[in-house]
Design a protein around this motif. Sequence first.
Motif, mmCIF file in Angstrom:
data_model
loop_
_atom_site.group_PDB
_atom_site.id
_atom_site.type_symbol
_atom_site.label_atom_id
_atom_site.label_comp_id
_atom_site.label_asym_id
_atom_site.label_seq_id
_atom_site.Cartn_x
_atom_site.Cartn_y
_atom_site.Cartn_z
ATOM 1 N N THR A 143 0.808 -1.223 0.000
ATOM 2 C CA THR A 143 0.000 0.000 0.000
ATOM 3 C C THR A 143 0.843 1.276 0.000
ATOM 4 O OG1 THR A 143 -0.137 0.220 2.417
ATOM 5 C CG2 THR A 143 -1.729 -1.253 1.346
ATOM 6 N N GLY A 144 2.129 1.140 0.300
ATOM 7 C CA GLY A 144 2.967 2.323 0.393
ATOM 8 C C GLY A 144 2.793 3.090 1.690
ATOM 9 N N GLY A 145 1.987 2.567 2.609
ATOM 10 C CA GLY A 145 1.752 3.228 3.904
ATOM 11 C C GLY A 145 1.876 2.249 5.046
ATOM 12 N N LEU A 146 1.578 2.730 6.229
ATOM 13 C CA LEU A 146 1.709 1.899 7.423
ATOM 14 C C LEU A 146 0.622 2.284 8.409
ATOM 15 C CD1 LEU A 146 3.593 -0.276 8.646
ATOM 16 C CD2 LEU A 146 4.853 1.584 9.757
ATOM 17 N N SER A 147 -0.105 1.285 8.913
ATOM 18 C CA SER A 147 -1.155 1.554 9.896
ATOM 19 C C SER A 147 -0.888 0.729 11.152
ATOM 20 C CB SER A 147 -2.530 1.191 9.308
ATOM 21 O OG SER A 147 -2.567 -0.170 8.915
ATOM 22 N N PRO A 148 -1.365 1.182 12.305
ATOM 23 C CA PRO A 148 -1.107 0.451 13.551
ATOM 24 C C PRO A 148 -1.893 -0.857 13.609
ATOM 25 C CG PRO A 148 -2.560 2.327 13.959
ATOM 26 C CD PRO A 148 -2.125 2.422 12.537
ATOM 27 N N ARG A 149 -1.187 -1.968 13.642
ATOM 28 C CA ARG A 149 -1.840 -3.277 13.650
ATOM 29 C C ARG A 149 -1.506 -4.093 14.894
ATOM 30 N NH1 ARG A 149 -4.310 -4.522 8.961
ATOM 31 N NH2 ARG A 149 -3.877 -3.142 7.192
ATOM 32 N N VAL A 150 -0.380 -3.801 15.528
ATOM 33 C CA VAL A 150 -0.003 -4.468 16.775
ATOM 34 C C VAL A 150 0.190 -3.382 17.820
ATOM 35 C CG1 VAL A 150 1.644 -5.976 17.931
ATOM 36 C CG2 VAL A 150 1.123 -6.338 15.511
ATOM 37 N N ALA A 151 -0.471 -3.509 18.941
ATOM 38 C CA ALA A 151 -0.437 -2.460 19.957
ATOM 39 C C ALA A 151 0.978 -2.246 20.479
ATOM 40 C CB ALA A 151 -1.363 -2.831 21.115
ATOM 41 N N PRO A 152 1.375 -0.987 20.694
ATOM 42 C CA PRO A 152 2.673 -0.734 21.329
ATOM 43 C C PRO A 152 2.633 -1.183 22.776
ATOM 44 C CG PRO A 152 1.403 1.300 21.156
ATOM 45 C CD PRO A 152 0.627 0.249 20.428
ATOM 46 N N MET A 153 3.702 -1.783 23.246
ATOM 47 C CA MET A 153 3.761 -2.274 24.619
ATOM 48 C C MET A 153 4.983 -1.703 25.315
ATOM 49 S SD MET A 153 2.578 -6.200 23.879
ATOM 50 C CE MET A 153 1.224 -6.474 22.719
ATOM 51 N N GLY A 154 4.878 -1.507 26.613
ATOM 52 C CA GLY A 154 5.899 -0.816 27.371
ATOM 53 C C GLY A 154 7.221 -1.563 27.422
ATOM 54 N N GLY A 196 -8.235 -13.010 23.139
ATOM 55 C CA GLY A 196 -8.714 -11.645 23.294
ATOM 56 C C GLY A 196 -7.615 -10.615 23.181
ATOM 57 N N GLU A 197 -6.537 -10.945 22.441
ATOM 58 C CA GLU A 197 -5.367 -10.066 22.358
ATOM 59 C C GLU A 197 -5.189 -9.451 20.967
ATOM 60 O OE1 GLU A 197 -3.362 -9.137 24.768
ATOM 61 O OE2 GLU A 197 -4.054 -10.446 26.374
ATOM 62 N N THR A 198 -6.259 -9.343 20.199
ATOM 63 C CA THR A 198 -6.149 -8.726 18.874
ATOM 64 C C THR A 198 -6.306 -7.205 18.964
ATOM 65 O OG1 THR A 198 -8.481 -9.351 18.573
ATOM 66 C CG2 THR A 198 -6.837 -10.729 17.512
ATOM 67 N N ASN A 199 -6.090 -6.541 17.848
ATOM 68 C CA ASN A 199 -5.952 -5.080 17.775
ATOM 69 C C ASN A 199 -7.180 -4.343 18.328
ATOM 70 O OD1 ASN A 199 -5.227 -2.484 17.141
ATOM 71 N ND2 ASN A 199 -4.976 -2.839 14.950
ATOM 72 N N ALA A 200 -6.963 -3.573 19.399
ATOM 73 C CA ALA A 200 -8.031 -2.744 19.960
ATOM 74 C C ALA A 200 -7.592 -1.284 20.043
ATOM 75 C CB ALA A 200 -8.422 -3.249 21.341
ATOM 76 N N LEU A 201 -6.639 -0.897 19.209
ATOM 77 C CA LEU A 201 -6.179 0.482 19.185
ATOM 78 C C LEU A 201 -7.279 1.417 18.688
ATOM 79 C CD1 LEU A 201 -2.637 -0.115 17.683
ATOM 80 C CD2 LEU A 201 -3.083 0.941 19.916
ATOM 81 N N SER A 202 -7.397 2.567 19.306
ATOM 82 C CA SER A 202 -8.379 3.543 18.846
ATOM 83 C C SER A 202 -8.069 4.002 17.422
ATOM 84 C CB SER A 202 -8.401 4.749 19.792
ATOM 85 O OG SER A 202 -8.835 4.357 21.087
ATOM 86 N N ALA A 203 -6.770 4.016 17.061
ATOM 87 C CA ALA A 203 -6.351 4.495 15.741
ATOM 88 C C ALA A 203 -6.221 3.368 14.719
ATOM 89 C CB ALA A 203 -5.022 5.231 15.864
ATOM 90 N N ARG A 204 -6.797 2.198 15.023
ATOM 91 C CA ARG A 204 -6.670 1.073 14.097
ATOM 92 C C ARG A 204 -7.400 1.365 12.786
ATOM 93 N NH1 ARG A 204 -10.788 0.517 17.371
ATOM 94 N NH2 ARG A 204 -12.756 -0.372 16.651
ATOM 95 N N ARG A 205 -6.990 0.687 11.720
ATOM 96 C CA ARG A 205 -7.689 0.816 10.428
ATOM 97 C C ARG A 205 -9.063 0.155 10.543
ATOM 98 N NH1 ARG A 205 -6.177 1.600 5.094
ATOM 99 N NH2 ARG A 205 -3.971 1.690 5.660
ATOM 100 N N ARG A 206 -10.100 0.836 10.102
ATOM 101 C CA ARG A 206 -11.479 0.339 10.258
ATOM 102 C C ARG A 206 -11.970 -0.445 9.048
ATOM 103 N NH1 ARG A 206 -13.433 2.914 14.978
ATOM 104 N NH2 ARG A 206 -11.586 3.770 15.980
ATOM 105 N N THR A 207 -11.237 -0.443 7.933
ATOM 106 C CA THR A 207 -11.659 -1.166 6.741
ATOM 107 C C THR A 207 -11.060 -2.571 6.743
ATOM 108 O OG1 THR A 207 -9.787 -0.245 5.511
ATOM 109 C CG2 THR A 207 -11.880 0.935 5.389
ATOM 110 N N LEU A 208 -11.672 -3.459 5.973
ATOM 111 C CA LEU A 208 -11.177 -4.829 5.891
ATOM 112 C C LEU A 208 -9.802 -4.859 5.215
ATOM 113 C CD1 LEU A 208 -14.410 -6.769 4.838
ATOM 114 C CD2 LEU A 208 -13.303 -6.754 7.089
#
Length: 276
Positions: A143-154, A196-208
């Motif tokens: 896609t030439g871009g990058l979206s948040p798919r794995v949550a950042p962890m401390g 229950g550990e899949t992407n729950a980021l508020s900024a996640r991509r909403r499209t399939l």
Amino acid sequence: MKLPASNAPSLFDRKILDLHRARARIEDLFLHRAAADEVHDRLKLVNKTFTSPIIVSPFPKVWTERFPEADVVLDDDVLELSPASNDLVIHAMALHWANDPVGQLIQCHRALRPDGLLLAICLGGDTLTELRAALGQAEIEITGGLSPRVAPMGELRDLGGLLQRAGFALPVADSVPLSVEYRDLWHLMHDLRSMGETNALSARRRTLTRRGLFNAAQAIYSENFTSPSGRLTATFELICLTGWSPDDSQPKPLRPGSAQTRLAHALRTDERKLPD
């Protein structure tokens, strides 16, 4: 136990997180069981008997299997904890999903009696580094871009610093790496969904997501992160945080300059003055 409201944007979407957790399968929560075993082993090394333990967890059944004597509360933004009512608080595999992790630790601190122990265990920054890299490279290529798919962890150092910010004495942070093998990328994602550990980021991509991206990620993953058996390797990092509610009985650090023995004497070397 009400904390001041924060105007900061939420990193995680709690409604989606709750939905993911509701779909989790109790028999597939192997990370929680590994974490419960780790906590149990660590508590056996503590020279103290705990009489009023309480656990913060989104999956009470897993933790009461290991700690049947403990009460359990859910990891809501505001925890159902009473001030100075417990001598042990276990924050169990939920801190990495907290929008306000230091707020969670402060609430745990308030719930502890003097000389009470907090033991928090959560996923750390090395978790799913392979998946993060494979998905990121595949998305950039397609896609030439990058979206948040794995949550950042401390990271370990940062999470350890939260203990001090929350007011704990004698803070300690360390990590336990776990390596798990999977048949393919879809096998790994199925496991994450079942926990229950899949992407729950508020900024996640909403499209399939197009299947082609996952096919590309599978190829990248297989090329770079394969075990000798030919299966994909996935890393999970368990970070353990321990801290005590301050009490006069605890050892205190020496004041700077209060040492009675010179370093040279302790090391059995000659003390020499440096030239001007």
